[in-house]
Design a protein around this motif. Sequence first.
Motif, short mmCIF file in Angstrom:
data_model
loop_
_atom_site.label_atom_id
_atom_site.label_comp_id
_atom_site.label_asym_id
_atom_site.label_seq_id
_atom_site.Cartn_x
_atom_site.Cartn_y
_atom_site.Cartn_z
N VAL A 49 0.84 -1.19 0.00
CA VAL A 49 0.00 0.00 0.00
C VAL A 49 0.88 1.25 0.00
CG1 VAL A 49 -1.92 1.17 1.14
CG2 VAL A 49 -1.69 -1.31 1.35
N PHE A 50 0.60 2.14 -0.92
CA PHE A 50 1.30 3.41 -1.04
C PHE A 50 0.46 4.48 -0.34
CE2 PHE A 50 2.42 7.00 -4.20
CZ PHE A 50 3.54 7.37 -3.49
N TYR A 51 1.10 5.26 0.54
CA TYR A 51 0.35 6.25 1.31
C TYR A 51 1.29 7.40 1.66
CZ TYR A 51 2.72 5.11 5.68
OH TYR A 51 3.68 4.96 6.65
N GLY A 52 0.78 8.39 2.38
CA GLY A 52 1.63 9.45 2.92
C GLY A 52 1.78 10.65 2.02
N SER A 53 2.77 11.48 2.35
CA SER A 53 2.92 12.78 1.70
C SER A 53 3.25 12.67 0.22
CB SER A 53 3.99 13.60 2.43
OG SER A 53 5.23 12.92 2.41
N CYS A 54 4.04 11.69 -0.17
CA CYS A 54 4.39 11.56 -1.59
C CYS A 54 3.18 11.11 -2.41
CB CYS A 54 5.55 10.59 -1.78
SG CYS A 54 7.11 11.19 -1.12
N ARG A 55 2.32 10.31 -1.82
CA ARG A 55 1.09 9.96 -2.53
C ARG A 55 0.22 11.19 -2.71
NH1 ARG A 55 -3.68 9.95 -3.00
NH2 ARG A 55 -3.73 11.22 -1.11
N ARG A 56 0.20 12.07 -1.69
CA ARG A 56 -0.61 13.28 -1.80
C ARG A 56 -0.08 14.23 -2.85
NH1 ARG A 56 -0.79 12.73 3.94
NH2 ARG A 56 0.92 14.22 4.19
N GLN A 63 12.59 12.16 -2.88
CA GLN A 63 11.72 12.02 -1.73
C GLN A 63 11.87 10.64 -1.10
OE1 GLN A 63 9.69 14.76 -0.77
NE2 GLN A 63 10.98 15.70 -2.34
N MET A 64 11.35 10.51 0.12
CA MET A 64 11.28 9.22 0.80
C MET A 64 9.82 8.78 0.78
SD MET A 64 13.20 6.97 2.57
CE MET A 64 14.52 7.82 3.47
N LEU A 65 9.53 7.74 -0.01
CA LEU A 65 8.17 7.26 -0.15
C LEU A 65 7.76 6.42 1.07
CD1 LEU A 65 9.03 8.09 -3.06
CD2 LEU A 65 7.66 6.20 -3.90
N ASP A 66 6.47 6.23 1.23
CA ASP A 66 5.94 5.44 2.34
C ASP A 66 5.12 4.28 1.79
OD1 ASP A 66 6.60 6.96 4.90
OD2 ASP A 66 5.70 8.55 3.70
N PHE A 67 5.48 3.07 2.22
CA PHE A 67 4.71 1.88 1.87
C PHE A 67 4.38 1.10 3.13
CE2 PHE A 67 7.30 2.44 -2.04
CZ PHE A 67 6.30 2.41 -3.01
N TYR A 68 3.22 0.45 3.12
CA TYR A 68 2.92 -0.61 4.07
C TYR A 68 2.91 -1.92 3.30
CZ TYR A 68 1.82 1.17 8.73
OH TYR A 68 1.91 1.67 10.00
N VAL A 69 3.66 -2.90 3.79
CA VAL A 69 3.63 -4.25 3.23
C VAL A 69 2.86 -5.11 4.22
CG1 VAL A 69 5.00 -6.25 2.53
CG2 VAL A 69 5.81 -3.93 2.00
N LEU A 70 1.74 -5.65 3.78
CA LEU A 70 0.86 -6.43 4.64
C LEU A 70 1.00 -7.91 4.29
CD1 LEU A 70 -2.22 -4.04 4.45
CD2 LEU A 70 -0.40 -4.10 6.19
N VAL A 71 1.38 -8.70 5.27
CA VAL A 71 1.77 -10.09 5.03
C VAL A 71 0.85 -11.03 5.81
CG1 VAL A 71 4.16 -9.39 4.67
CG2 VAL A 71 3.43 -10.11 6.95
N PRO A 139 -6.60 8.89 2.36
CA PRO A 139 -6.51 8.12 1.12
C PRO A 139 -5.17 7.41 1.00
CG PRO A 139 -6.37 10.48 0.68
CD PRO A 139 -6.76 10.34 2.11
N CYS A 140 -5.24 6.18 0.54
CA CYS A 140 -4.05 5.39 0.25
C CYS A 140 -4.34 4.67 -1.06
CB CYS A 140 -3.74 4.40 1.37
SG CYS A 140 -5.03 3.13 1.58
N GLN A 141 -3.37 3.94 -1.56
CA GLN A 141 -3.58 3.21 -2.82
C GLN A 141 -2.79 1.92 -2.81
OE1 GLN A 141 -2.87 5.55 -6.30
NE2 GLN A 141 -3.77 4.05 -7.69
N PRO A 142 -3.48 0.77 -2.90
CA PRO A 142 -2.74 -0.47 -3.05
C PRO A 142 -2.10 -0.52 -4.44
CG PRO A 142 -5.09 -0.87 -3.27
CD PRO A 142 -4.93 0.56 -2.89
N VAL A 143 -0.80 -0.71 -4.49
CA VAL A 143 -0.09 -0.73 -5.77
C VAL A 143 0.40 -2.13 -6.12
CG1 VAL A 143 0.54 1.70 -5.87
CG2 VAL A 143 1.95 0.15 -4.52
N TRP A 144 0.11 -3.08 -5.25
CA TRP A 144 0.29 -4.50 -5.54
C TRP A 144 -0.67 -5.27 -4.66
CZ3 TRP A 144 1.14 -9.23 -3.40
CH2 TRP A 144 1.61 -10.25 -4.25
N LEU A 145 -1.43 -6.17 -5.26
CA LEU A 145 -2.37 -7.00 -4.51
C LEU A 145 -2.24 -8.44 -4.97
CD1 LEU A 145 -5.54 -4.73 -4.60
CD2 LEU A 145 -4.38 -5.50 -2.52
N ARG A 146 -2.27 -9.33 -4.01
CA ARG A 146 -2.11 -10.74 -4.35
C ARG A 146 -3.35 -11.31 -5.02
NH1 ARG A 146 -0.60 -14.12 0.66
NH2 ARG A 146 -2.79 -13.72 1.18
N ASP A 147 -4.52 -10.94 -4.50
CA ASP A 147 -5.74 -11.53 -5.02
C ASP A 147 -6.94 -10.71 -4.58
OD1 ASP A 147 -6.03 -12.21 -2.30
OD2 ASP A 147 -5.28 -14.24 -2.61
#
Length: 307
Positions: A49-56, A63-71, A139-147
């Motif tokens: 998931v891509f989120y944070g100031s760079c997404r805005r 810049q330093m991007l922000d991702f959450y990797v959910l496992v 707002p955030c945006q998933p930029v990779w989803l498994r299913d």
Amino acid sequence: MSADPAAGRSAADPLVHAVTAHWDEAVDPAIRVAARRLAERYPGTAAVVFYGSCRRTGRIDGQMLDFYVLVDAMGAALPGRRGQALGARLVPPNVYYFESDETGRTVRAKVAVMTLAAFAARCRARGWDTSIWARFCQPCQPVWLRDEAARATLAQACATAVCTMLAETMALAAERSAAALWSNAFTWSYGAEFRAERPGWRMAFYEQDRAYYDRITPPALDRLGADAMAAARARRRWRRRAVTGRLLGIARLMKAAATFDGGLDYLAWKLERHSGVAVEITPAMRRRPLRAGVRLFIRLRRRGAFR
């Protein structure tokens, strides 16, 4: 199944539909590549998931991007790193540094890793930790989803985060317009953490994503109905969060010293970017990042870099 965020829809739920309406918008190809590499780096990844100031802002370069990797499970995602997996379960998430120049452009990112189940649980108002729902009501945006299942779980979690934020703050807002509700919500939620933000940032958050907040507010209020708490109770809860939120923030910073390459540099950059307070990182500080982090926190707190 293809890891395509365009797969699947949640139109049956008006709030989920409003929250995810922008998820299939185009993003910079370098972000997609970085997300794919992160999914490969952490086995059992369900979503990136891509989120944070760079997404805005849409800015990537420099810049330093922000991702959450959910496992699925921290042990599988961090093989051979049992101590880090335990730390992620006790004080999630774990934070790591990521860098890639695969597309000819350097992408640098701060990557938070936690389980999808823990993420979904922390989008509800359990305990006093606001760190997940205060960010992912935004707002955030998933930029990779498994299913499809990963998309559905993430969508419901983000919708829950929206409701949690409003339920915990709307009694303290001056009025029920989207602008008033969300600027008030950010005031309380970020006030429960130590933050380094410039004056006016609360309204700036709303203005940068006005269409999103205007879109999600009506269905969120419909879902909440009469569930919002009384103002007196809400204030008491936020006073408690103001204590625990800062303690959790310190714990996460100290934990990140063991996992985040260049963590002190990132901290200095982040503070200067948000507050205008410049910090010089010395060689001695780099040799003992944990001790340096504690001293830096105390010194900058006294200088008013954050609350």
